[in-house]
Design an enzyme around this catalytic site. Structure first.
Site, short mmCIF file in Angstrom:
data_model
loop_
_atom_site.label_atom_id
_atom_site.label_comp_id
_atom_site.label_asym_id
_atom_site.label_seq_id
_atom_site.Cartn_x
_atom_site.Cartn_y
_atom_site.Cartn_z
N PRO A 1 49.61 41.73 43.41
CA PRO A 1 49.97 40.05 42.83
C PRO A 1 50.34 40.29 41.79
O PRO A 1 50.00 41.52 40.85
CB PRO A 1 48.43 40.26 43.66
N LYS A 2 51.50 39.40 41.48
CA LYS A 2 51.67 39.50 39.31
C LYS A 2 50.46 38.75 39.21
O LYS A 2 50.56 37.64 38.80
CB LYS A 2 53.22 38.66 39.85
N VAL A 3 49.87 39.70 38.47
CA VAL A 3 48.74 38.52 37.99
C VAL A 3 49.13 37.99 36.37
O VAL A 3 50.08 38.84 34.92
CB VAL A 3 47.57 40.05 37.51
#
Length: 563
Positions: free
Chosen positions: A124-126
């Site tokens: 995930p692209k936090v």
């Protein structure tokens, strides 16, 4: 302000605002508008960097920063694009540069990038604050903000107060450089429905503020890069997990096809996560040595962002539309934008009064989201241009629920809206007649009132330019069939001011019965009070309503012919 995600991609990030038509401003007005927005951006930057206060949402700041650069491309193409203001104390050199991540627009681009690559992983692209953590001899000696990718701000003192960051590590981590994201912890955050929740601003604000250290307890850390770490991803993830960074292992998955990536992206977009995300990251396990890392030069990792929940759009024009009951609605024509899978060009903001309260003029920037059933909705006005050239709304005192039963040039729109209502499936069910069809019929036939189509002949229809024989036959058939509709449907066609549930049980089957009723008689029906009863008496006795009823009687329409 939001340099965390803007800086690396600022020059190329115009996915929704880019290539929009330049405003038709004079050089003087362009200078005025740009100076005004630049001043406001600087004010927000100062509040953000000096005080840790985010005055506006991430989406607002990002969108207006992009808009400023778009204006600059239009009016000052020779100037450098505006860069986010970086804090003056951001002078600490990163031991290994932050490369940033190239953002790909769609599945096809991701599939193209994957060609020839193996051992791929998705994360995930936090959405938070990018940082560097430096460990020596097992101890954390530096925590640096990303800054410009080569130099950042020294946050080491803050690191000691963040429980999520291990102060000591061992083994291969004892002498390591880690890159990751400090984020605002969330519980069961669903990105598709909740959006960013300003989590990035909250995380950055907690790091910038000199007071309220308790906010640091709300921060987490997600490590997404270990330059010069183990070559095997599984080994790298396991060591990170054992060393106090468990999220990386928990949220890193191997993928072998673009189909798997698409499915995982959708899963993370629609299911609860412990952090806010704005997309996914796909990376190769194999990476070059850290000494070769340069800002903007990573080829082994890409991002595919989620569709934004809301976006900024420029108001190109303002239109007023009149419905069949005479209500005037205000519609904003926007620069086209894509939200989720929907392209938005127009948005209805409601009444003239609401438009006046919102104070929207052409050239303003509005935040648009999708409400229930994918209907575009204006959240707020995020920027107003200096010159307020607003159109004049219709004179509402002329437009009423009883106006435009008969055609007049000034009420064309309400007249057509009445015809569209009459032909809808729930009323007379005149199939295949759209608003555009009624506009064509009125332009050619010059109908006097809302029921004039009943007397239109097949020959008259055949004389309309561009109307095929099949179309003529269809319309003639539909108009003829409409004559057979029940009395109650014709009352609805009038716009009879009686609730549908009451109308369904109305005992009267003749127009003359309705005319004979007085206010007390109407009040005997369920749910009809004195106010409604008075309106009903006025309605059936209105001269134009009476004339239309007489016309329907002449045409032999059931319920209007005296028996």
């Amino acid at each position: 302000m939001k340099w965390i995600t803007i800086f690396i991609g600022l020059l190329g990030w115009f996915s929704t605002m880019a290539l929009a038509a330049c405003p038709s401003w004079s050089p003087e007005q362009a200078q005025q508008e740009m100076a005004k927005l630049n001043e406001k951006l600087s004010e927000w930057d100062n509040a953000y960097y000096q005080q840790g206060n985010s005055v506006v949402s991430d989406a607002t700041y990002d969108g207006l920063s992009s808009q400023f650069n778009e204006w600059q491309r239009c009016f000052k193409p020779a100037d450098k694009l505006q860069q986010p203001w970086l804090p003056t104390q951001g002078k600490a050199l990163h031991p290994i540069a932050h490369t940033g991540v190239k953002k790909l627009p769609d599945r096809a681009a991701v599939a193209q990038w994957m060609k020839g690559k193996t051992d791929l992983w998705v994360q995930p692209k936090v959405d938070g604050v990018a940082v560097t953590l430096v460990y020596q001899k097992g101890r954390l000696i530096k925590l640096l903000s990303r800054g410009d990718g080569e130099k950042g701000q020294d946050w080491t003192a803050k690191a000691k107060m963040i429980p999520a960051i291990p102060q000591t590590v061992s083994g291969l981590l004892a002498d390591s450089v880690l890159q990751g994201e400090i984020f605002w912890k969330r519980e069961s955050h669903v990105q598709k429905t909740m959006g960013s929740s300003n989590a990035r601003s909250k995380a950055a604000g907690a790091m910038m503020r000199q007071s309220d250290p308790s906010l640091l307890n709300e921060l987490g850390v997600f490590i997404w890069a270990w330059p010069d770490g183990p070559n095997k991803m599984n080994q790298k993830l396991e060591i990170l997990s054992q060393g106090g960074f468990p999220l990386t292992k928990a949220w890193s998955l191997p993928v072998n096809s673009v189909e798997e990536i698409v499915a995982q992206r959708e899963t993370w977009f629609t299911t609860p996560l412990p952090f806010v995300t704005d997309g996914i990251v796909v990376r190769e396990a194999a990476e070059p040595a850290g000494k070769y890392w340069l800002p903007g030069k990573a080829t082994w990792v890409i991002a595919w962002k989620f569709p934004p929940a809301q976006q900024i759009a420029e108001v190109k024009a303002i239109q007023f539309t009149t419905g069949r009951t005479g209500k005037v609605a205000v519609v904003l024509n926007l620069s086209p934008l894509q939200i989720d899978d929907k392209q938005v060009k127009r948005v209805n903001i409601g009444s003239v009064k609401r438009w006046q309260v919102l104070d929207i003029a052409p050239g303003d920037q509005v935040m648009v989201s999708l409400a229930g059933q994918g209907i575009p909705h204006v959240e707020e006005v995020v920027w107003r241009v200096s010159q307020r050239d607003k159109p004049q709304p219709p004179v509402e005192k002329m437009i009423t629920p009883l106006s435009c039963l008969y055609f007049e040039p000034w009420c064309r729109e309400q007249f057509i809206a009445r015809l569209a209502w009459i032909s809808s499936p729930a009323i007379l069910n005149i199939n295949g007649v759209s608003v555009r069809s009624w506009q064509q019929l009125q332009q050619s036939l010059h109908m006097e009132h809302i029921f004039s189509w009943i007397t239109v002949t097949q020959e008259a229809l055949s004389q309309i330019s561009g109307m095929s024989t099949a179309r003529v036959a269809h319309l003639w058939q539909q108009f003829t069939q409409a004559r057979q509709q029940p009395f109650r449907q014709w009352l609805m066609a009038f716009g009879f001011p009686l609730p549908a549930v009451v109308l369904a049980t109305l005992p009267d089957s003749q127009w003359s019965h309705l005319v004979a009723r007085d206010e007390l008689s109407w009040q005997k029906l369920p749910g009809i009070g004195s106010g409604r009863a008075k309106k009903l008496v006025e309605f059936v006795n209105h001269p134009q309503i009476a004339a239309l009823a007489a016309f329907l009687a002449q045409q032999g329409i059931r319920g209007f012919v005296d028996q």
